[in-house]
Design an enzyme around this catalytic site. Sequence first.
Site, PDB file in Angstrom:
ATOM      1  N   TYR A  92       0.871  -1.246   0.046  1.00 49.17           N
ATOM      2  CA  TYR A  92       0.111   0.197   0.239  1.00 49.17           C
ATOM      3  C   TYR A  92       0.825   1.211  -0.081  1.00 49.17           C
ATOM      4  CZ  TYR A  92      -3.719  -3.335   1.234  1.00 49.17           C
ATOM      5  OH  TYR A  92      -4.653  -4.380   1.288  1.00 49.17           O
ATOM      6  N   ASN A 115     -12.701  -0.514  -4.776  1.00 47.11           N
ATOM      7  CA  ASN A 115     -12.742  -1.060  -6.134  1.00 47.11           C
ATOM      8  C   ASN A 115     -13.815  -1.773  -6.195  1.00 47.11           C
ATOM      9  OD1 ASN A 115     -11.815  -2.001  -8.442  1.00 47.11           O
ATOM     10  ND2 ASN A 115     -10.214  -3.284  -7.602  1.00 47.11           N
ATOM     11  N   CYS A 123      -6.596  -5.164  -7.620  1.00 47.35           N
ATOM     12  CA  CYS A 123      -6.391  -4.794  -6.220  1.00 47.35           C
ATOM     13  C   CYS A 123      -5.813  -5.838  -5.399  1.00 47.35           C
ATOM     14  CB  CYS A 123      -7.547  -4.132  -5.293  1.00 47.35           C
ATOM     15  SG  CYS A 123      -9.025  -5.381  -5.658  1.00 47.35           S
ATOM     16  N   HIS A 124      -5.790  -7.188  -6.087  1.00 48.55           N
ATOM     17  CA  HIS A 124      -5.532  -8.140  -5.176  1.00 48.55           C
ATOM     18  C   HIS A 124      -3.765  -8.303  -5.148  1.00 48.55           C
ATOM     19  CE1 HIS A 124      -5.586  -9.578  -9.319  1.00 48.55           C
ATOM     20  NE2 HIS A 124      -4.588 -10.469  -9.124  1.00 48.55           N
ATOM     21  N   GLU A 149      -1.224 -16.263 -10.885  1.00 47.42           N
ATOM     22  CA  GLU A 149      -0.588 -15.482 -11.790  1.00 47.42           C
ATOM     23  C   GLU A 149       0.946 -15.454 -11.717  1.00 47.42           C
ATOM     24  OE1 GLU A 149      -3.512 -11.464 -11.545  1.00 47.42           O
ATOM     25  OE2 GLU A 149      -1.324 -11.283 -10.467  1.00 47.42           O
TER      26      GLU A 149
END
Length: 158
Positions: A92, A115, A123-124, A149
């Site tokens: 963050y 979001n 946002c993950h 990912e």
Amino acid sequence: MNSIVIPFFNVSNLEIYWDNSNIPLKIEFTQKNISKHNLPQNIAKIVDVLENYFDVEDYDIFHILSGVIFNNFDKTIYKTLSKIPMGHTITYSELAKLSGQPKATRAVGNSMKRNRFPLIIPCHRVVSKHGLGGFSAGIELKVKLLEMEKRYKKKGGI
């Protein structure tokens, strides 16, 4: 309000909502059954990005979410976040600094909480200095998404 449910690989189903003007409203993770039908063009763009998530990494979130209004802070944060590559994370505080708002760490967290378009606005990929941080659909799903990912980027595909 209109909606469609689409599969997101073997992780979850996603429900995309839009208003009568065909402006996207939000995306939610859901257990509902898949329900494709004739879609407005801008909603079809969202479905295309989500169905080809691992192959369409470079896209303009504000083009995909055409008609959606964001406050200036969120728009800046989301634009910066969209540059974080798949399989990578950012804290963050790092996101706040990269966005030109070095003292806005808490505000960045609130922006992630607001979001309405998970995955389109990834946002993950934003984590705490001391752990994973939060996620609207739950930490277990955040972990699965990040692992998928990373696996995809290492192997060059799922």
